[in-house]
Design a protein around this motif. Structure first.
Motif, PDB file in Angstrom:
ATOM      1  N   THR A  72       0.807  -1.224   0.000  1.00 44.31           N
ATOM      2  CA  THR A  72       0.000   0.000   0.000  1.00 44.31           C
ATOM      3  C   THR A  72       0.841   1.275   0.000  1.00 44.31           C
ATOM      4  O   THR A  72       0.310   2.378  -0.093  1.00 44.31           O
ATOM      5  CB  THR A  72      -0.930   0.010   1.229  1.00 44.31           C
ATOM      6  OG1 THR A  72      -0.136  -0.158   2.414  1.00 44.31           O
ATOM      7  CG2 THR A  72      -1.944  -1.131   1.137  1.00 44.31           C
ATOM      8  N   GLY A  73       2.157   1.101   0.097  1.00 36.62           N
ATOM      9  CA  GLY A  73       3.023   2.277   0.087  1.00 36.62           C
ATOM     10  C   GLY A  73       4.466   1.892  -0.180  1.00 36.62           C
ATOM     11  O   GLY A  73       4.905   0.793   0.183  1.00 36.62           O
ATOM     12  N   LEU A  74       5.198   2.787  -0.819  1.00 38.32           N
ATOM     13  CA  LEU A  74       6.613   2.572  -1.098  1.00 38.32           C
ATOM     14  C   LEU A  74       7.318   3.906  -0.926  1.00 38.32           C
ATOM     15  O   LEU A  74       7.013   4.874  -1.636  1.00 38.32           O
ATOM     16  CB  LEU A  74       6.806   2.043  -2.522  1.00 38.32           C
ATOM     17  CG  LEU A  74       8.244   1.829  -2.998  1.00 38.32           C
ATOM     18  CD1 LEU A  74       8.953   0.788  -2.136  1.00 38.32           C
ATOM     19  CD2 LEU A  74       8.256   1.401  -4.460  1.00 38.32           C
ATOM     20  N   HIS A  75       8.250   3.978   0.047  1.00 41.00           N
ATOM     21  CA  HIS A  75       8.895   5.240   0.371  1.00 41.00           C
ATOM     22  C   HIS A  75      10.409   5.131   0.210  1.00 41.00           C
ATOM     23  O   HIS A  75      11.023   4.144   0.639  1.00 41.00           O
ATOM     24  CB  HIS A  75       8.575   5.657   1.813  1.00 41.00           C
ATOM     25  CG  HIS A  75       7.109   5.716   2.098  1.00 41.00           C
ATOM     26  ND1 HIS A  75       6.246   6.534   1.413  1.00 41.00           N
ATOM     27  CD2 HIS A  75       6.342   5.027   2.991  1.00 41.00           C
ATOM     28  CE1 HIS A  75       5.008   6.373   1.869  1.00 41.00           C
ATOM     29  NE2 HIS A  75       5.045   5.455   2.833  1.00 41.00           N
ATOM     30  N   SER A  76      10.988   6.133  -0.414  1.00 42.26           N
ATOM     31  CA  SER A  76      12.439   6.212  -0.538  1.00 42.26           C
ATOM     32  C   SER A  76      13.017   6.788   0.749  1.00 42.26           C
ATOM     33  O   SER A  76      12.512   7.797   1.274  1.00 42.26           O
ATOM     34  CB  SER A  76      12.807   7.093  -1.735  1.00 42.26           C
ATOM     35  OG  SER A  76      14.207   7.258  -1.828  1.00 42.26           O
ATOM     36  N   LEU A  77      14.068   6.163   1.256  1.00 36.19           N
ATOM     37  CA  LEU A  77      14.659   6.572   2.527  1.00 36.19           C
ATOM     38  C   LEU A  77      15.986   7.298   2.306  1.00 36.19           C
ATOM     39  O   LEU A  77      16.694   7.028   1.334  1.00 36.19           O
ATOM     40  CB  LEU A  77      14.908   5.343   3.414  1.00 36.19           C
ATOM     41  CG  LEU A  77      13.679   4.501   3.767  1.00 36.19           C
ATOM     42  CD1 LEU A  77      14.130   3.255   4.540  1.00 36.19           C
ATOM     43  CD2 LEU A  77      12.675   5.307   4.581  1.00 36.19           C
ATOM     44  N   PRO A  78      16.356   8.207   3.203  1.00 39.94           N
ATOM     45  CA  PRO A  78      17.696   8.816   3.147  1.00 39.94           C
ATOM     46  C   PRO A  78      18.747   7.752   3.445  1.00 39.94           C
ATOM     47  O   PRO A  78      18.429   6.699   4.013  1.00 39.94           O
ATOM     48  CB  PRO A  78      17.643   9.889   4.239  1.00 39.94           C
ATOM     49  CG  PRO A  78      16.580   9.428   5.171  1.00 39.94           C
ATOM     50  CD  PRO A  78      15.558   8.728   4.330  1.00 39.94           C
ATOM     51  N   ASP A 124       3.008   8.450  -6.116  1.00 40.88           N
ATOM     52  CA  ASP A 124       3.515   9.153  -4.937  1.00 40.88           C
ATOM     53  C   ASP A 124       5.024   9.364  -5.007  1.00 40.88           C
ATOM     54  O   ASP A 124       5.562  10.266  -4.355  1.00 40.88           O
ATOM     55  CB  ASP A 124       3.156   8.369  -3.668  1.00 40.88           C
ATOM     56  CG  ASP A 124       1.654   8.326  -3.416  1.00 40.88           C
ATOM     57  OD1 ASP A 124       0.949   9.205  -3.956  1.00 40.88           O
ATOM     58  OD2 ASP A 124       1.187   7.412  -2.710  1.00 40.88           O
ATOM     59  N   LEU A 125       5.711   8.535  -5.805  1.00 39.67           N
ATOM     60  CA  LEU A 125       7.156   8.677  -5.989  1.00 39.67           C
ATOM     61  C   LEU A 125       7.484   9.503  -7.232  1.00 39.67           C
ATOM     62  O   LEU A 125       8.654   9.647  -7.595  1.00 39.67           O
ATOM     63  CB  LEU A 125       7.806   7.289  -6.130  1.00 39.67           C
ATOM     64  CG  LEU A 125       7.891   6.432  -4.872  1.00 39.67           C
ATOM     65  CD1 LEU A 125       8.407   5.040  -5.216  1.00 39.67           C
ATOM     66  CD2 LEU A 125       8.789   7.079  -3.828  1.00 39.67           C
ATOM     67  N   ASN A 126       6.433  10.004  -7.883  1.00 42.57           N
ATOM     68  CA  ASN A 126       6.603  10.770  -9.132  1.00 42.57           C
ATOM     69  C   ASN A 126       7.288   9.948 -10.226  1.00 42.57           C
ATOM     70  O   ASN A 126       8.092  10.459 -11.010  1.00 42.57           O
ATOM     71  CB  ASN A 126       7.384  12.062  -8.881  1.00 42.57           C
ATOM     72  CG  ASN A 126       6.612  13.051  -8.030  1.00 42.57           C
ATOM     73  OD1 ASN A 126       5.410  13.243  -8.230  1.00 42.57           O
ATOM     74  ND2 ASN A 126       7.289  13.665  -7.068  1.00 42.57           N
ATOM     75  N   ILE A 127       6.962   8.648 -10.270  1.00 47.47           N
ATOM     76  CA  ILE A 127       7.451   7.782 -11.344  1.00 47.47           C
ATOM     77  C   ILE A 127       6.635   8.070 -12.604  1.00 47.47           C
ATOM     78  O   ILE A 127       5.400   8.026 -12.581  1.00 47.47           O
ATOM     79  CB  ILE A 127       7.315   6.298 -10.959  1.00 47.47           C
ATOM     80  CG1 ILE A 127       8.139   5.988  -9.712  1.00 47.47           C
ATOM     81  CG2 ILE A 127       7.714   5.404 -12.127  1.00 47.47           C
ATOM     82  CD1 ILE A 127       9.625   6.064  -9.911  1.00 47.47           C
TER      83      ILE A 127
END
Length: 359
Positions: A72-78, A124-127
């Motif tokens: 339900t979500g995929l977030h890029s981490l620092p 949400d990741l602007n892909i």
């Protein structure tokens, strides 16, 4: 066979070719065979055997498959000391990963989970994405006349699609299938990605002969025969190496305003021209196409320009890989979509492991 994506995906297909795919399945206990049309199938003709072999291989290599665990979500981490670059969200659960391979498919066959919902997560990741639309789908026309002939097919037919101005958009040769409410078969569904409502669909069931020659042949045969229309038409076709199902012949005669049981010699040249036209340039106005519930592939998806085609890795997000129908690649029928899925996944995995081995 891959339309405008063909040149872009050459490195992907060459990296893991069709020969490598068949060799892999042979080694995995799924022997294959080649049909007369060149298509490769498992000898058992069982999709379940293919699925079970792949699952068995996953378990053999130590992988665990989580079902009913929708992402339900995929977030890029620092950057982190742990090496994790992504957080994968599934409801209340979260997974940290250095690499993520997205193989969620398009929006076709939604009952398998490929319902297109994951594209909102990628947004949400602007892909970059192209809009989704059905590809490889049956085509519906106004006043479809063949409901009672569902199941009849023509192995060597031709189709042409023109826009409202008469400009040809695409032409195809191959099998055409009559269904209860639409035209189908490879010749039609391979053209469907180009077809829009209002286009003109022309079908030639007898591409080996021109309308003019067929009309002249039938007129000549009828003039020296005492048989009825149906018998003369069938006989003339057989004498010239042509063949069509009898039920289809009789229905086409009725569509031309001719009684199949009427004496052929009583039929004028104008009627014969109409009959010949229905067999060689049957024309319809397109009313629509099949939706995602009955489609074989999806057009649109993640832009190839956002992907390194030699690795399948995202240009914007290192460690994020894509494979299969989630990408903006759709091909003709005949196993080409499956081949791209296998090739792109193999290439992505190769590069993920290559990165890890270098550390």
């Amino acid at each position: 066979h891959y339309h405008e994506a063909g040149k872009k995906i050459r490195p992907v297909l060459y990296a893991h070719s069709n020969e490598k795919v068949t060799d892999f399945f042979q080694e995995t206990g799924v022997p294959t065979f080649e049909r007369e049309d060149g298509k490769i199938f498992p000898r058992s003709l069982s999709a379940r055997q293919v699925r079970d072999a792949l699952i068995s291989k996953c378990r053999e290599n130590g992988y665990h498959i989580l079902c009913d665990t929708a992402c339900t979500g995929l977030h890029s981490l620092p950057p982190q000391a742990s090496g994790a670059r992504f957080r994968v969200i599934s409801g209340r659960r979260a997974f940290l990963s250095e690499n993520v391979l997205v193989t969620t498919g398009g929006a076709s066959v939604p009952q398998t989970g490929s319902d297109g919902s994951f594209f909102s997560v990628l947004s949400d990741l602007n892909i970059g994405q192209n809009p989704l639309s059905p590809a490889l789908t049956p085509v519906y026309v106004q006043q479809y006349p063949f409901s009672e002939l569902s199941g009849i097919s023509f192995p060597d037919a031709e189709s042409a699609v023109c826009d409202k101005n008469g400009q040809i958009k695409t032409q195809r040769k191959g099998p055409i299938l009559l269904t209860r409410d639409s035209f189908s078969g490879p010749c039609i569904i391979d053209s469907s990605r180009y077809i829009r409502t209002g286009d003109i669909l022309k079908i030639n069931y007898l591409p080996a002969i021109s309308p003019e020659k067929l009309a002249a042949l039938l007129t000549e045969e009828a003039s020296r025969s005492r048989a009825n229309l149906s018998a003369v038409l069938t006989g003339a076709m057989k004498e010239n190496g042509l063949s069509l199902p009898q039920r289809f012949i009789d229905l086409q005669l009725q569509r031309a305003g001719a009684d199949p049981s009427r004496r052929a010699a009583e039929t004028g040249k104008k009627v014969w021209r109409t009959i010949a036209s229905l067999f060689t340039e049957d024309t319809y106005s397109v009313s629509g196409k099949g939706g995602f519930s009955g489609v074989m592939a999806t057009r649109g998806g993640v832009l190839l320009t956002d992907i390194h085609m030699k690795t399948m890795e995202s240009i914007r997000y290192p460690g994020l890989f894509f494979a299969g129908e989630v990408l903006d690649v759709d091909a003709d029928t005949g196993g080409y979509n499956l081949q791209f899925a296998f090739s792109s996944a193999a290439l992505a995995i190769k590069n993920i492991f290559s990165k890890n081995m270098c550390k």
